[in-house]
Design an enzyme around this catalytic site. Sequence first.
Site, short mmCIF file in Angstrom:
data_model
loop_
_atom_site.label_atom_id
_atom_site.label_comp_id
_atom_site.label_asym_id
_atom_site.label_seq_id
_atom_site.Cartn_x
_atom_site.Cartn_y
_atom_site.Cartn_z
N ASP A 8 -30.26 -3.45 -49.77
CA ASP A 8 -31.41 -2.58 -50.02
C ASP A 8 -32.67 -3.35 -49.69
O ASP A 8 -32.95 -4.40 -50.29
CB ASP A 8 -31.44 -2.11 -51.48
N GLU A 35 -29.60 0.95 -45.12
CA GLU A 35 -30.17 2.28 -45.05
C GLU A 35 -30.71 2.54 -43.64
O GLU A 35 -31.27 1.64 -43.00
CB GLU A 35 -31.29 2.43 -46.06
N CYS A 91 -27.34 6.60 -60.24
CA CYS A 91 -26.74 5.53 -61.03
C CYS A 91 -25.49 5.04 -60.33
O CYS A 91 -24.61 5.84 -59.97
CB CYS A 91 -26.42 6.04 -62.44
N CYS A 149 -22.17 5.79 -62.98
CA CYS A 149 -21.60 7.12 -63.21
C CYS A 149 -21.90 8.11 -62.10
O CYS A 149 -21.31 9.20 -62.07
CB CYS A 149 -22.11 7.69 -64.54
N CYS A 184 -30.11 4.49 -66.63
CA CYS A 184 -29.52 5.82 -66.53
C CYS A 184 -29.59 6.51 -67.89
O CYS A 184 -29.15 5.94 -68.90
CB CYS A 184 -28.08 5.73 -66.03
N CYS A 204 -25.40 7.68 -68.84
CA CYS A 204 -24.39 6.74 -69.32
C CYS A 204 -24.99 5.51 -69.98
O CYS A 204 -24.26 4.70 -70.55
CB CYS A 204 -23.46 6.33 -68.18
N ASP A 264 -33.30 -2.46 -57.60
CA ASP A 264 -32.93 -2.75 -56.22
C ASP A 264 -31.44 -3.06 -56.10
O ASP A 264 -30.80 -2.64 -55.13
CB ASP A 264 -33.76 -3.92 -55.70
#
Length: 322
Positions: A99, A183, A247, A250, A266, A269, A276
């Site tokens: 990332d 990405e 997340c 989950c 999150c 969860c 990052d």
Amino acid sequence: MSNFFAGTHKRPTWRKQGVHEGFRQVGVKPHQVERLSRKWGAVLVPKCGWVRFRLSRPVPEGVKSYRVTCDRVGRWHVAFAHVPSPVPGPGDGTVVGVDRGVAVSAALSTGDLLKVPGLTPGEARRLELLARRLGRARRGSGRRARLRAALARLKARESDRRKNWVEQTSTMLARGFEVIGVEDLRIGGMTRSAKGTIERPGRNVAAKAGLNRGILAAGWGMLVERLEHKAPGRVHKIDPAYTSQRCSACGTTDREARESQARFRCRSCGHAGNADVNAARNIAHETRLGLVATTAGPAAAARGRSGSPGRTNREPQPVLLS
């Protein structure tokens, strides 16, 4: 111009002093390149004779051409045309997600946070001081020329550190992981100026300019370009949508889960961690799904999922935290 109209090269530009300084020599014979010692070599330049150069790496056998260039600082470089061999991977099928960001140049799904080394605080203060002096210097004066040269030396130092970081990081990733997921970012559009036109002026132009400088200083495009050179066929680009909001534990997508630039929590969860690193793990997960889809076919990729592959969207659910 034929290469430009064919779509393989950019539009030709006029040669500019201080930018396009250099020449290319073809038809180089083996006896025209010699190695003098462990750190020094010599090349026969037409009309100049033998010219010594510092060996940053061994000169490969059978080179047919080289290019001599001069950068804005006045340093001369010689580059021999040669396609290096790819960096071999570990062969164990490991997948890593990368990332790219501004505060953290590259966050890995393994939890490592990598940052491009820039100028030191003292060098940054000197750069700002030189820029102020340059603004007061009279155009065409010798003082202005000296200030421009001093600014160019600091900028070249920053650029050299960024290039060195990119080379070391790309080699480390190509050597340590079999598949690398990144990405698919359109950096040219992300760094486009926001000043607009006279009829329709832009907003927050100064803030957008600062963001553009941060993106370019992080070396996003250079890192992926060198990864594709060193690990051809092993770099997978994925859709960047929702990778920073989902997340990694989950699969819940929630825009409010990213509490700050570096904090992700999150609300479904309770998973918390570096934002990052969480995005990098989502990238690695999407890369694995893409590999499974490529191996098993499109039916396996679509089985049991709705919407985009590998993405689960549902409302955040309350949880009890102990």
